[in-house]
Design a protein around this motif. Structure first.
Motif, mmCIF file in Angstrom:
data_model
loop_
_atom_site.group_PDB
_atom_site.id
_atom_site.type_symbol
_atom_site.label_atom_id
_atom_site.label_comp_id
_atom_site.label_asym_id
_atom_site.label_seq_id
_atom_site.Cartn_x
_atom_site.Cartn_y
_atom_site.Cartn_z
ATOM 1 N N LYS A 198 0.819 -1.208 0.000
ATOM 2 C CA LYS A 198 0.000 0.000 0.000
ATOM 3 C C LYS A 198 0.853 1.258 0.000
ATOM 4 O O LYS A 198 0.462 2.284 -0.568
ATOM 5 C CB LYS A 198 -0.933 -0.009 1.217
ATOM 6 N N ALA A 199 2.034 1.191 0.650
ATOM 7 C CA ALA A 199 2.909 2.359 0.702
ATOM 8 C C ALA A 199 3.626 2.600 -0.617
ATOM 9 O O ALA A 199 3.931 3.751 -0.965
ATOM 10 C CB ALA A 199 3.933 2.188 1.828
ATOM 11 N N LEU A 200 3.922 1.533 -1.353
ATOM 12 C CA LEU A 200 4.599 1.642 -2.656
ATOM 13 C C LEU A 200 3.749 0.940 -3.706
ATOM 14 O O LEU A 200 4.140 -0.088 -4.263
ATOM 15 C CB LEU A 200 5.993 0.996 -2.585
ATOM 16 N N PRO A 201 2.565 1.474 -4.012
ATOM 17 C CA PRO A 201 1.649 0.759 -4.918
ATOM 18 C C PRO A 201 2.179 0.589 -6.327
ATOM 19 O O PRO A 201 1.759 -0.324 -7.042
ATOM 20 C CB PRO A 201 0.391 1.643 -4.903
ATOM 21 N N GLY A 202 3.109 1.433 -6.737
ATOM 22 C CA GLY A 202 3.621 1.322 -8.091
ATOM 23 C C GLY A 202 4.827 0.429 -8.233
ATOM 24 O O GLY A 202 5.287 0.178 -9.351
ATOM 25 N N ALA A 203 5.381 -0.030 -7.119
ATOM 26 C CA ALA A 203 6.631 -0.792 -7.192
ATOM 27 C C ALA A 203 6.570 -2.123 -6.454
ATOM 28 O O ALA A 203 6.875 -3.175 -7.010
ATOM 29 C CB ALA A 203 7.786 0.063 -6.639
ATOM 30 N N PHE A 204 6.155 -2.087 -5.181
ATOM 31 C CA PHE A 204 6.311 -3.292 -4.362
ATOM 32 C C PHE A 204 5.374 -4.435 -4.738
ATOM 33 O O PHE A 204 5.791 -5.595 -4.670
ATOM 34 C CB PHE A 204 6.159 -2.935 -2.884
ATOM 35 N N PRO A 205 4.099 -4.187 -5.122
ATOM 36 C CA PRO A 205 3.249 -5.336 -5.493
ATOM 37 C C PRO A 205 3.839 -6.184 -6.610
ATOM 38 O O PRO A 205 3.772 -7.417 -6.548
ATOM 39 C CB PRO A 205 1.935 -4.662 -5.926
ATOM 40 N N SER A 206 4.444 -5.559 -7.621
ATOM 41 C CA SER A 206 5.043 -6.344 -8.706
ATOM 42 C C SER A 206 6.251 -7.127 -8.215
ATOM 43 O O SER A 206 6.527 -8.229 -8.700
ATOM 44 C CB SER A 206 5.446 -5.423 -9.860
ATOM 45 N N VAL A 207 6.966 -6.571 -7.236
ATOM 46 C CA VAL A 207 8.099 -7.284 -6.653
ATOM 47 C C VAL A 207 7.602 -8.527 -5.906
ATOM 48 O O VAL A 207 8.183 -9.617 -6.026
ATOM 49 C CB VAL A 207 8.888 -6.358 -5.695
ATOM 50 N N VAL A 208 6.512 -8.386 -5.165
ATOM 51 C CA VAL A 208 5.944 -9.525 -4.436
ATOM 52 C C VAL A 208 5.462 -10.589 -5.414
ATOM 53 O O VAL A 208 5.674 -11.798 -5.197
ATOM 54 C CB VAL A 208 4.797 -9.057 -3.521
ATOM 55 N N VAL A 209 4.824 -10.153 -6.504
ATOM 56 C CA VAL A 209 4.350 -11.106 -7.515
ATOM 57 C C VAL A 209 5.524 -11.906 -8.081
ATOM 58 O O VAL A 209 5.462 -13.133 -8.216
ATOM 59 C CB VAL A 209 3.598 -10.368 -8.643
ATOM 60 N N GLY A 210 6.609 -11.198 -8.402
ATOM 61 C CA GLY A 210 7.792 -11.894 -8.922
ATOM 62 C C GLY A 210 8.371 -12.865 -7.920
ATOM 63 O O GLY A 210 8.792 -13.970 -8.279
ATOM 64 N N ALA A 211 8.369 -12.478 -6.643
ATOM 65 C CA ALA A 211 8.894 -13.366 -5.603
ATOM 66 C C ALA A 211 8.035 -14.618 -5.468
ATOM 67 O O ALA A 211 8.554 -15.738 -5.343
ATOM 68 C CB ALA A 211 8.956 -12.614 -4.276
ATOM 69 N N VAL A 212 6.724 -14.455 -5.508
ATOM 70 C CA VAL A 212 5.825 -15.609 -5.376
ATOM 71 C C VAL A 212 6.021 -16.575 -6.534
ATOM 72 O O VAL A 212 6.096 -17.797 -6.341
ATOM 73 C CB VAL A 212 4.360 -15.141 -5.304
ATOM 74 N N HIS A 213 6.113 -16.050 -7.745
ATOM 75 C CA HIS A 213 6.308 -16.926 -8.900
ATOM 76 C C HIS A 213 7.642 -17.669 -8.807
ATOM 77 O O HIS A 213 7.719 -18.868 -9.130
ATOM 78 C CB HIS A 213 6.261 -16.107 -10.192
ATOM 79 N N ALA A 214 8.672 -16.965 -8.376
ATOM 80 C CA ALA A 214 9.980 -17.612 -8.271
ATOM 81 C C ALA A 214 9.961 -18.718 -7.223
ATOM 82 O O ALA A 214 10.513 -19.805 -7.436
ATOM 83 C CB ALA A 214 11.048 -16.567 -7.932
ATOM 84 N N LEU A 215 9.345 -18.448 -6.090
ATOM 85 C CA LEU A 215 9.250 -19.474 -5.049
ATOM 86 C C LEU A 215 8.359 -20.632 -5.497
ATOM 87 O O LEU A 215 8.646 -21.798 -5.218
ATOM 88 C CB LEU A 215 8.694 -18.848 -3.762
ATOM 89 N N PHE A 216 7.289 -20.310 -6.195
ATOM 90 C CA PHE A 216 6.378 -21.350 -6.686
ATOM 91 C C PHE A 216 7.086 -22.291 -7.653
ATOM 92 O O PHE A 216 6.856 -23.511 -7.631
ATOM 93 C CB PHE A 216 5.186 -20.680 -7.376
ATOM 94 N N ASP A 217 7.955 -21.747 -8.491
ATOM 95 C CA ASP A 217 8.633 -22.574 -9.479
ATOM 96 C C ASP A 217 9.634 -23.535 -8.856
ATOM 97 O O ASP A 217 10.063 -24.485 -9.505
ATOM 98 C CB ASP A 217 9.339 -21.691 -10.512
#
Length: 848
Positions: free
Chosen positions: A358-377
């Motif tokens: 919520k504090a970095l709506p333009g940056a951090f959500p996409s970083v979290v998405v990338g982290a989840v995909h990497a961990l999922f793989d």
């Protein structure tokens, strides 16, 4: 100014109202200095130092130095790790501000180095306590980015002596192989080229030394006032004394293992890096800058634990000249997945990640998405405990963002075998989401990936065996169930119902049929909500206990619970957990039920049996923990009660001893009213002492019983693991080769869904081989591990997880386990899983 100096200090460098919206560090420091000076006039014990105060009040600065010394000495003897680390960094700040002599810092470092070397000495120390020695050296290295430049300029020869001492220490210490605490189940930890945390930090400091001790990520506010600070008097920091090394009580392997475990508990590794993103995501970040930013992130998480919004605010406001969103995500995920336990409850990291999005709506959500995909793989190689934490975090995280996720990218898992880890992960996340919402909402959230509807659990609802339908044939069970419902609604007592069961059901149909009817009916009465269920179990618990006097009947009771709530894993777990809490079923019965054939077949495709087993073991040891805490409180209360009782008795005797002669007869001279009051007080305090002593004895008896139960629980738990694994594990080859259960698994490459290709690596900067591959094309990953092999991997993973989670309790009974469980020709993979969770060496090599 309305703001206190503490708020001003905390917000130096911020554009905040307290500083009129200015972000100038020098102006802020001068403002804070003025407020502090005014406060100091009224308070002589304000715990803050800045070099400017030393120019005007040397006594105050000297007091700060002496207080810091006392606090550091106290922290060393109380083994307060965070306080030791922060005070050493604070000392470097004092030195930079010309308040402490550089030679005093050198003496402090050398005292820590000397203690570390002594600990490793076989004759005068105890190498089992190497974690303490490593921590001392880590604290020295961790403070050098803040003070290394000044030490190099002002005392170069002495500073070089410290660095040589660190190099000597590293050359004699034992390399720490942390494969037991790795997020991923690989053999990378056995690589001789992999550096552990101390070796990696030392390498970063050496690079910093070659670069002239220049650190971009460490602010140097004292340089703005250097011209004034040089005129101040630097004070000597008194020598410190480290606690003597704990001498080993025995040379036996078990005692040394227990000592190493105790040392690891008191001095755990603060961070185990989890590299999720490629190194090019760190913009112009030197190795030591990464360490400094990690330290700042961990410190913010530490200081603002419990203040999630403040924590997020300061995490996004670190005073560093480069972007660090990717590093921040990696650090937080590394803490969330830290083994054996994260520093704080997982919910804390969940809330911080939400607030960062919520504090970095333009940056951090996409970083979290990338982290989840990497961990999922790489989920198939992930430690089972970490996999469970990731499922719980991810489902909770999505619940705060309307369950929005690009599920279509994971739709391919529907075509994977039912035991494939990626399929199971998606299945468990969806099940947890339903717990946090409701079935139709989650079904709607995956409408773009209708294939995944197959992975949704059945719509929750009871499966009552004795439902009264007009078209359904009425049986004895239907009639008796209806009669029982009438008795419950008629507010019949438990005694009346027990008499009815004993007289009407058991003689005709038997105890098992009685349990069937009663349990199904009571569960149905309590099916409306959690509160209804708990109320029924509390109100009619004696009936259930009467019908389940032994483990055989308790196993049948759990079968009935599972049958009634077959469409709701959550309700099964809650019902069994509450029944154990009310002692209607035992923990041993739960273990036997979890390891029954029907549940064993679900070990690799569902978290249901593992959740129930985790709850049972956790509740057992939580009881013991609570009892120990209560006993400790009662012992203190008993001591106070004895003192009060003795004092009251003494005062009464003293009052009675004062006599006078009246009419030739000795009579008490004390006022009779006061004597009665003293007598009442003495009687009351004595009664309190007796009551407290009786309570203590009762709690100690419960603790003894609990410890014996925990011993039996461990024996049964490990015996069950060994039995089911021995039946299914592939045999050792004729040449003695241990089977590789992961042979043929292609799931070793990563595919983080990011606009750029990403990699997944573990401690690549530490020297580990990079087995990752670039993949930015949303590649579908297959699964070539067979069902039997996957079952073995999951079960071995949980064996390792339980061993690691309850290592303290296991070590206290390890002799018993060695004699009864880990004997004979036990499969090396079983031994490795159990022993690695305990950080216990094993000679057998294997591939998990």
């Amino acid at each position: 100014m309305s703001a206190g100096w503490r708020t001003l200090l905390l917000r130096i460098g911020d554009r905040c109202p307290e500083y009129g919206g200015s972000a100038d560090h020098k102006e802020h420091i001068e403002t804070c200095y003025g407020v502090l000076c005014r406060e100091y006039e009224h308070s002589k014990d304000a715990m803050f130092e800045i070099g400017l105060i030393n120019l005007e009040n040397e006594d105050f600065a000297k007091g700060i130095v002496d207080t810091t010394h006392a606090n550091l000495q106290d922290a060393l003897h109380n083994e307060n790790r965070d306080r030791i680390r922060i005070l050493l960094r604070f000392l470097c700040g004092l030195m930079c501000s010309k308040v402490v002599l550089p030679n005093s810092i050198i003496e402090t470092f050398e005292a820590l180095l000397s203690s570390a070397a002594t600990i490793l000495d076989e004759e005068t120390g105890n190498p089992s306590w190497q974690p303490r020695a490593d921590f001392y050296v880590y604290c020295i290295l961790a403070s050098l980015p803040w003070g290394g430049s000044e030490l190099f300029e002002q005392v170069p020869d002495e500073f070089e002596r410290v660095l040589v001492g660190i190099q000597s220490y590293i050359s004699i210490r034992r390399h720490f192989d942390d494969i037991a605490f790795s997020v991923f189940e690989t053999d990378e930890g056995n690589s001789p080229n992999k550096k552990d945390f101390i070796e990696d930090l030392w390498e970063r400091i050496q690079v910093l030394s070659r670069n002239g001790w220049k650190v971009k990520s460490v602010p140097k506010p004292h340089l703005l006032f250097e011209a004034q600070l040089v005129a101040g008097v630097s004070h000597r920091f008194s020598p410190i004394s480290c606690p003597p090394p704990t001498v080993s009580q025995s040379s036996s392997e078990i005692v040394k293992g227990q000592e190493m475990h105790e040392a690891d508990l008191k001095y755990p590794q603060r961070l185990r890096r989890l590299h999720i993103f490629p190194t090019n995501k760190a913009e112009n970040m030197q190795p030591v800058d990464r360490f400094v930013v990690e330290e700042c992130i961990l410190d913010v998480l530490l200081f603002f634990n419990g203040c999630r919004k403040e924590c997020a605010f300061y995490l996004v406001s670190l005073p560093v000249p480069f972007r660090y969103e990717y590093l921040m995500a990696e650090t937080i995920f590394s803490q969330l997945l830290l083994l054996p336990n994260p520093p704080f409850r997982p919910i804390y990291y969940t809330l911080v990640i939400i607030d960062l999005c919520k504090a970095l709506p333009g940056a951090f959500p996409s970083v979290v998405v990338g982290a989840v995909h990497a961990l999922f793989d790489r989920i198939s190689n992930m430690d089972m405990e970490c996999r469970t934490r990731l499922i719980l975090w991810f489902s909770h995280h999505l619940s705060n963002f309307q369950f929005i996720w690009p599920w279509q990218e994971w739709a391919y898992v529907k075509d994977l075998p039912k035991w494939a880890p990626q399929r199971v992960f998606v299945q468990e996340v969806l099940e947890r989401e339903i717990r946090l919402s409701y079935f139709d909402k989650i079904k709607q959230s995956i409408e773009d990936a209708v294939e995944l509807e197959e992975l949704l659990p059945p719509k929750a609802g009871p499966n009552f065996r004795y439902h009264s339908d007009e078209g359904k044939e009425s049986t004895d069970g239907h009639r008796l169930s209806k009669e029982l419902v009438g008795m419950v609604r008629g507010r019949k007592t438990q005694g009346d119902i027990i008499s009815w069961v004993d007289g009407q059901i058991i003689p005709v149909n038997g105890a098992k049929f009685a349990l069937d009817v009663v349990s199904q009916t009571l569960l149905d009465i309590g099916s409306k909500s959690f509160t209804h269920l708990i109320t029924v179990l509390e109100r009619y618990g004696q009936i259930i206990s009467k019908l389940c006097p032994n483990e055989e009947m308790q196993l049948l009771l759990m079968d009935e619970v599972s049958a009634y709530w077959k469409n709701s894993t959550q309700m099964i777990a809650i019902a069994i957990d509450r029944m154990m809490g009310y002692r209607q079923i035992s923990n041993l019965a739960i273990v036997k039920w979890v390891f029954s054939p029907a549940n064993v077949d679900q070990f690799h495709v569902s978290d249901r049996p593992w959740e129930i087993l985790r709850n049972a073991v956790s509740k057992t040891y939580n009881r013991i923990f609570d009892l120990r805490k209560e006993i400790q409180t009662l012992r203190k209360g008993l001591q106070a009660a004895k003192v009060a009782s003795e004092k009251a008795a003494r005062e009464l005797e003293e009052a009675k001893s004062i006599i006078e002669i009246v009419d030739g007869q000795p009579v008490p001279s004390e006022n009779p009213v006061r004597l009665r009051r003293l007598q009442v007080r003495a009687d009351k305090t004595k009664a309190e002492e007796v009551t407290t002593e009786e309570s203590l004895e009762a709690k100690e008896a419960l603790l003894a019983r609990g410890l014996e139960e925990s011993k039996e629980l461990l024996r049964l738990l490990f015996k069950s693991f060994v039995e089911v694994l021995t039946e299914r594990l592939p045999p050792i080859s004729a040449d003695g080769d241990v089977p590789n259960l992961r042979a043929g698994d292609p799931n070793v490459n990563s595919a983080a869904r990011d606009p750029e290709a990403t990699t997944m690596e573990i401690d690549n900067e530490n020297g580990a081989d990079n087995d990752s591959q670039l993949n930015g094309q949303n590649k579908k990953i297959g699964h070539n591990v067979g069902e039997l092999e996957q079952w073995c991997l999951c079960t071995l993973g949980y064996l390792k997880s339980f061993s690691r989670q309850y290592a303290t309790e296991i070590w206290s009974h390890i002799a018993m386990l060695d004699q009864e469980i880990f004997v004979g020709n036990i499969h090396p993979l079983i031994r490795k899983a159990a022993f690695s969770g305990l950080c216990r060496p094993t000679s057998e090599g294997s591939h998990l």
